[in-house]
Design an enzyme around this catalytic site. Structure first.
Site, PDB file in Angstrom:
ATOM      1  CB  CYS A   1      39.742  -9.459  33.624  1.00  0.00           C
ATOM      2  SG  CYS A   1      40.020  -8.997  35.359  1.00  0.00           S
TER       3      CYS A   1
ATOM      4  CG  HIS B   1      42.919 -12.804  33.633  1.00  0.00           C
ATOM      5  ND1 HIS B   1      43.035 -11.772  32.728  1.00  0.00           N
ATOM      6  CD2 HIS B   1      42.740 -12.231  34.846  1.00  0.00           C
ATOM      7  CE1 HIS B   1      42.933 -10.620  33.371  1.00  0.00           C
ATOM      8  NE2 HIS B   1      42.748 -10.868  34.658  1.00  0.00           N
TER       9      HIS B   1
ATOM     10  CD  GLU C   1      43.941 -12.904  29.581  1.00  0.00           C
ATOM     11  OE1 GLU C   1      44.084 -11.858  30.235  1.00  0.00           O
ATOM     12  OE2 GLU C   1      43.130 -13.801  29.924  1.00  0.00           O
TER      13      GLU C   1
END
Length: 253
Positions: free
Chosen positions: A89, A179, A181
């Site tokens: 990101c 994303h 994570e």
């Protein structure tokens, strides 16, 4: 295989390394987590790979975050030295800027919530992307876009709203606009802090049950990706058979 040393840059406490850190450690990585806003970055030579995470700030806002320049310099040095990089990101946007790309406010509004991206044909030949499903699940939460890819970058995945979703620049530096994570708790916190962005999600997509379900799918797909990243870093560090080609210089932007 000896432990792979990975420098993890966390630009914001709102985006910790989370499950991605567990996947990297399980694959044989030793992580050092650094908040770049809090002081000088450590020498790149101490590490085999770099991960740069996300944050709520704009990648072009050096006036508010002057340490962005140091992050971009380190990322550009890693690309030139052929040390594997994973930018996520904001990290992807900083990597794009560091290597000659362009970032701007998204022209089609925020992209938020669990969505799919589609692999490009060239991804079939990529060591990290080849084994991904054709349309892997991801978590989106961004308002800026990577408008122009760096010169010679290979686009690896796209989406209808913002086409530059994943790319590789140089031999082994990867950028993910999305994303992998996050946890449901982290995304819920983002929604609380950015209600205007959260309103861009499809109805029900940021509800707790939906977030739990999609994060299970994300883990199934992206944990093996993280393992491949560690193996790639080990090979480039010379701790797996098959040494990488000698480094070549790229301009530092």
């Amino acid at each position: 295989m000896s432990l792979v040393r990975v420098l993890v840059l966390e630009p914001s406490e709102l985006d910790p390394v989370g499950p991605l850190g567990d996947w990297l450690r399980d694959a044989g990585a030793e992580l050092e987590i650094v908040a770049p806003a809090e002081g000088p970055l450590p020498p790149l030579g101490d590490y085999d790979a770099v991960v740069c995470l996300g944050g709520e700030m704009s990648a072009s806002d050096d006036a508010v975050h002057p340490w962005f320049a140091d992050v971009r310099k380190l990322l550009a040095e890693a690309v030139s030295a052929r040390k594997p990089v994973l930018g996520i990101c904001l990290g992807a946007q900083l990597l794009a800027l560091a290597t000659g790309g362009q970032v701007r406010a998204g022209t089609r509004g925020p992209e938020v919530g669990p969505l799919l991206v589609a692999k490009r044909d060239v991804a079939a030949q990529d060591p990290l992307f080849a084994d991904l499903p054709f349309t892997p699940d991801v978590m989106q939460f961004h308002s800026d876009e990577i408008h122009v890819l760096p010169p010679s970058a290979e686009l690896l995945a796209s989406s209808p709203r913002y086409p530059n979703q994943a790319f590789r620049v140089g031999a082994c530096a990867y950028a993910l606009q999305f994303h992998i994570e996050t946890t449901p708790h982290v995304v819920a916190r983002w929604c609380e802090n950015s209600p205007e962005s959260a309103a861009a999600a499809r109805p029900g997509d940021v509800d707790d049950g939906r977030l739990r379900s999609v994060h299970e799918d994300i883990a199934e797909t992206w944990k093996p990706f993280a393992e491949r990243f560690v193996r790639l870093a080990a090979r480039y560090a010379g701790s797996l058979p098959g040494d990488p080609p000698p480094p070549r210089s790229l301009p530092l932007v």
